[in-house]
Design an enzyme around this catalytic site. Structure first.
Site, mmCIF file in Angstrom:
data_model
loop_
_atom_site.group_PDB
_atom_site.id
_atom_site.type_symbol
_atom_site.label_atom_id
_atom_site.label_comp_id
_atom_site.label_asym_id
_atom_site.label_seq_id
_atom_site.Cartn_x
_atom_site.Cartn_y
_atom_site.Cartn_z
ATOM 1 N N HIS A 42 -3.859 -8.273 -3.319
ATOM 2 C CA HIS A 42 -3.913 -7.229 -2.290
ATOM 3 C C HIS A 42 -4.406 -7.767 -0.950
ATOM 4 O O HIS A 42 -3.809 -7.493 0.095
ATOM 5 C CB HIS A 42 -4.812 -6.077 -2.741
ATOM 6 C CG HIS A 42 -4.894 -4.983 -1.717
ATOM 7 N ND1 HIS A 42 -3.864 -4.103 -1.491
ATOM 8 C CD2 HIS A 42 -5.870 -4.647 -0.832
ATOM 9 C CE1 HIS A 42 -4.203 -3.265 -0.531
ATOM 10 N NE2 HIS A 42 -5.412 -3.570 -0.105
ATOM 11 N N ASP A 67 0.820 -1.209 0.000
ATOM 12 C CA ASP A 67 0.000 0.000 0.000
ATOM 13 C C ASP A 67 0.860 1.269 0.000
ATOM 14 O O ASP A 67 1.842 1.367 0.739
ATOM 15 C CB ASP A 67 -0.885 0.041 1.236
ATOM 16 C CG ASP A 67 -1.776 -1.195 1.373
ATOM 17 O OD1 ASP A 67 -1.295 -2.307 1.116
ATOM 18 O OD2 ASP A 67 -2.939 -1.023 1.770
ATOM 19 N N ARG A 118 -13.231 -7.081 9.037
ATOM 20 C CA ARG A 118 -13.581 -5.898 8.251
ATOM 21 C C ARG A 118 -15.043 -5.894 7.825
ATOM 22 O O ARG A 118 -15.528 -4.889 7.307
ATOM 23 C CB ARG A 118 -12.697 -5.818 7.009
ATOM 24 C CG ARG A 118 -11.206 -5.754 7.306
ATOM 25 C CD ARG A 118 -10.400 -5.757 6.028
ATOM 26 N NE ARG A 118 -8.978 -5.922 6.263
ATOM 27 C CZ ARG A 118 -8.114 -4.912 6.379
ATOM 28 N NH1 ARG A 118 -8.530 -3.671 6.295
ATOM 29 N NH2 ARG A 118 -6.825 -5.151 6.583
ATOM 30 N N ASP A 155 -6.179 7.266 -1.588
ATOM 31 C CA ASP A 155 -6.991 7.433 -0.374
ATOM 32 C C ASP A 155 -6.120 7.646 0.860
ATOM 33 O O ASP A 155 -4.970 7.192 0.923
ATOM 34 C CB ASP A 155 -7.936 6.256 -0.139
ATOM 35 C CG ASP A 155 -9.195 6.332 -0.976
ATOM 36 O OD1 ASP A 155 -9.546 7.437 -1.413
ATOM 37 O OD2 ASP A 155 -9.837 5.280 -1.194
ATOM 38 N N ARG A 156 -6.718 8.302 1.832
ATOM 39 C CA ARG A 156 -6.102 8.642 3.123
ATOM 40 C C ARG A 156 -4.999 9.689 2.969
ATOM 41 O O ARG A 156 -5.139 10.792 3.434
ATOM 42 C CB ARG A 156 -5.612 7.394 3.848
ATOM 43 C CG ARG A 156 -6.752 6.435 4.229
ATOM 44 C CD ARG A 156 -6.374 5.637 5.465
ATOM 45 N NE ARG A 156 -7.452 4.732 5.868
ATOM 46 C CZ ARG A 156 -8.431 5.050 6.707
ATOM 47 N NH1 ARG A 156 -8.475 6.251 7.220
ATOM 48 N NH2 ARG A 156 -9.358 4.176 7.030
ATOM 49 N N ASN A 180 -8.501 -2.819 -2.411
ATOM 50 C CA ASN A 180 -9.883 -2.528 -2.031
ATOM 51 C C ASN A 180 -10.188 -1.029 -2.080
ATOM 52 O O ASN A 180 -11.358 -0.626 -2.152
ATOM 53 C CB ASN A 180 -10.185 -3.077 -0.629
ATOM 54 C CG ASN A 180 -9.366 -2.420 0.457
ATOM 55 O OD1 ASN A 180 -8.130 -2.445 0.425
ATOM 56 N ND2 ASN A 180 -10.032 -1.832 1.440
ATOM 57 N N HIS A 181 -9.151 -0.175 -2.070
ATOM 58 C CA HIS A 181 -9.379 1.265 -2.162
ATOM 59 C C HIS A 181 -9.422 1.775 -3.597
ATOM 60 O O HIS A 181 -9.630 2.976 -3.801
ATOM 61 C CB HIS A 181 -8.321 2.029 -1.363
ATOM 62 C CG HIS A 181 -8.663 2.156 0.082
ATOM 63 N ND1 HIS A 181 -9.327 3.232 0.612
ATOM 64 C CD2 HIS A 181 -8.468 1.301 1.118
ATOM 65 C CE1 HIS A 181 -9.509 3.062 1.911
ATOM 66 N NE2 HIS A 181 -8.992 1.894 2.239
ATOM 67 N N HIS A 227 -1.101 4.527 -0.461
ATOM 68 C CA HIS A 227 -2.115 5.390 0.163
ATOM 69 C C HIS A 227 -1.802 6.886 0.069
ATOM 70 O O HIS A 227 -1.855 7.618 1.048
ATOM 71 C CB HIS A 227 -2.330 5.000 1.622
ATOM 72 C CG HIS A 227 -3.292 3.864 1.802
ATOM 73 N ND1 HIS A 227 -4.602 3.927 1.375
ATOM 74 C CD2 HIS A 227 -3.131 2.633 2.355
ATOM 75 C CE1 HIS A 227 -5.212 2.793 1.657
ATOM 76 N NE2 HIS A 227 -4.345 1.984 2.239
ATOM 77 N N ASP A 256 -4.048 -0.253 -3.425
ATOM 78 C CA ASP A 256 -4.216 0.868 -2.494
ATOM 79 C C ASP A 256 -3.175 1.955 -2.753
ATOM 80 O O ASP A 256 -2.413 2.356 -1.874
ATOM 81 C CB ASP A 256 -4.167 0.396 -1.036
ATOM 82 C CG ASP A 256 -5.478 -0.238 -0.595
ATOM 83 O OD1 ASP A 256 -6.327 -0.520 -1.460
ATOM 84 O OD2 ASP A 256 -5.657 -0.463 0.615
ATOM 85 N N HIS A 287 -2.472 -4.767 2.377
ATOM 86 C CA HIS A 287 -3.778 -4.565 3.007
ATOM 87 C C HIS A 287 -3.745 -4.286 4.510
ATOM 88 O O HIS A 287 -4.724 -3.809 5.056
ATOM 89 C CB HIS A 287 -4.632 -5.810 2.723
ATOM 90 C CG HIS A 287 -6.100 -5.673 2.925
ATOM 91 N ND1 HIS A 287 -6.809 -4.527 2.607
ATOM 92 C CD2 HIS A 287 -7.026 -6.543 3.408
ATOM 93 C CE1 HIS A 287 -8.086 -4.728 2.855
ATOM 94 N NE2 HIS A 287 -8.238 -5.936 3.356
#
Length: 508
Positions: free
Chosen positions: A362, A252, A410, A284-285, A313-314, A254, A281, A437
């Protein structure tokens, strides 16, 4: 029991590193009244850890309080909040539900359940809980604001669905690059002979590092070309690493652009002699997601057979709407570009197989014991991630230490044990799996007798975690993973989640 001493926090989903549970002096007793008092002490201890953003320790002590006194709604509601902070949305839902079983009038529990459902993209369910709160407290301005904001999202999604039915034309087909002119005063990177070159990528890296922008015409062209490229690839991409040559796997990112540049400083920039796989990923964030994805896409175009990207997943509409990427694209470019990214993300490969021996995805493995690589290759991926099935599990699942499977922390995918990993590898003649992840303190973790490896490449995640990032090197004739951990580097004063949904930040 009141939870007025529960710490307030903003809704940015902060996480914190795992630590050894400290010893505290709690007297063990069978006396019911003493148990009640001891449980309260444990709750107070958990609240302190929560205030200090040590959510894993908070969960530990809330759990101990529940074990001593399992009929207190506050304990479950507080633990639900801590689970939200560690992205265990499934557990958060369960705890909020348990709190409401114990106390149907517990307003905070409705908030917690609404927040967990929103984090999973279940806005209609979230709206139902917020509607309950508004009916109970019609004069509560805060509750009304949350309800109105969530209702806007539900209506917008219904409107977008109606438009998509009426207009089957993709966003990519609606873009007219020829009509986009380059301003005379534009001094940023430009294509040479109409395409991405090594010189363009170098200039792009420097431009973004200086917080300057790429012209929207070039940004659109990069995204459109990447869509064509990903559409030509299967759901499972096979990679061959020749004997003696290095290959790098990253987890990730991010939106942490400056840490991404640091990876290239430490390990060398991507090239035909220095191939990379980024395992989902990308966005995001972190608040430099646009810079990350445009640089990664540029490398994909420059080295299509030596630079690989997998979906996380993002890379989905719901996550991007909640966790910042959509807002960032709209702020730096256009709403249309945000829609275009959604189309491209739908075509990202779901996993990669290196030298027929290492499967990289992922999330993780599957609920179905019979899943094969050939079945993965046949997955239809041009869509938003479903809530169940192999595609969902590739993006969302997590390993666990005990054998078997269990409900996902989750709320999506599954938890799988070492026996599940071993059987999958034997069935598909693989050596081990690599996934991402999950935040790990050193940036990586080796589990399941060395057969399940996690790599996470966003150090000091969300500027609060304190974790290191890592990447993995392998060689074609020696598939033994070599790990490099690294610390975060400074970045401009833009906080994580700066572009996140306003509703996300309303839950505190």
């Amino acid at each position: 029991m009141a939870d007025s001493d529960m710490p307030k926090a903003d809704g940015d989903g902060k996480q914190i590193k795992e630590e050894t549970t400290p010893e505290i002096e709690i007297k063990v007793t069978e006396d019911p009244e003493d148990k009640v008092q001891e449980a309260e002490k444990l709750k107070e201890k958990a609240n302190e850890f929560f205030k200090n953003e040590d959510y894993n320790q908070a969960i530990t002590f809330y759990t101990q309080a529940i074990e001593l006194n399992p009929d207190v709604a506050t304990y479950y509601c507080n633990r639900s909040f801590a689970y939200l902070r560690t992205e265990c949305f499934g557990y958060a839902l369960n705890d909020a539900g348990r709190a409401l079983q114990l106390d149907r009038s517990y307003i905070k529990a409705y908030y917690r359940r609404a927040s967990a459902n929103m984090s999973l993209g279940k806005f209609k369910l979230a709206l139902r809980d917020l509607e309950t709160v508004v009916k109970v407290r019609p004069n509560n301005k805060d509750a009304r604001a949350k309800f109105n904001e969530c209702q806007k999202i539900v209506r917008m999604m219904a409107f977008q669905k109606a438009i998509s039915v009426e207009d089957s034309k993709s966003v990519a087909e609606q873009i007219d690059l020829a009509a986009m002119s380059i301003d005379d005063d534009y001094a940023g990177p430009t294509f040479q002979n109409g395409t991405v070159t090594e010189e363009f990528v170098k200039e792009l890296m420097a431009t973004f590092k200086d917080q300057k922008s790429l012209h929207r015409k070039y940004a659109y062209q990069i995204i459109l070309e990447c869509k064509k490229l990903f559409m030509s690839q299967p759901a499972l991409v096979d990679i061959t690493v020749p004997a003696g040559e290095k290959f790098t796997i990253c987890g990730d990112i991010h939106g942490q652009y400056y840490d991404l540049l640091n990876i290239f400083d430490l390990n060398g920039p991507p090239s035909e002699k220095n191939p990379y796989l980024f395992n989902g990923d990308f966005v995001d964030r972190g608040s430099f997601s646009v810079e990350c994805i445009l640089l990664l896409f540029s490398y994909k175009l420059l080295y299509p057979n030596h630079f690989f990207m997998a979906r996380g997943n993002h890379e989905s509409f719901t996550m991007n709407q909640m966790y910042g990427f959509e807002g960032e694209v709209k702020s730096k470019y256009t709403a249309q570009m945000a829609e275009l990214f959604t189309e491209v993300f739908n075509w990202l490969p779901l996993c990669h197989c290196i030298n027929n021996k290492i499967l990289v995805m992922h999330g993780g493995l599957f609920k179905d014991d019979t899943t094969t690589l050939d079945e993965i290759r046949q997955l239809q991926r041009n869509r938003q991630p479903p809530e169940s099935g192999a595609m969902c599990e590739l993006l969302w699942s997590d390993p666990q230490t005990v054998c078997g499977r269990s409900e996902s922390k989750r709320g999506v995918g599954t938890m799988f044990g070492p026996d599940i990993t071993k059987a999958f590898l034997q069935r598909n003649k693989l050596d081990y799996i690599v996934r991402s992840h999950e935040v790990k303190q050193e940036g990586y973790e080796v589990a399941h007798d060395g057969k399940c490896i996690t790599v996470f490449s966003a150090p000091n995640y969300c500027d609060t975690m304190g974790n290191k990032g890592a990447f993995i090197n392998i060689r074609g004739d020696d598939l033994t993973p070599k790990f490099t951990s690294f610390s975060a580097v400074p970045h401009p004063n833009v906080k994580p989640m700066a572009y996140a949904s306003s509703l996300f930040n309303m839950f505190g």
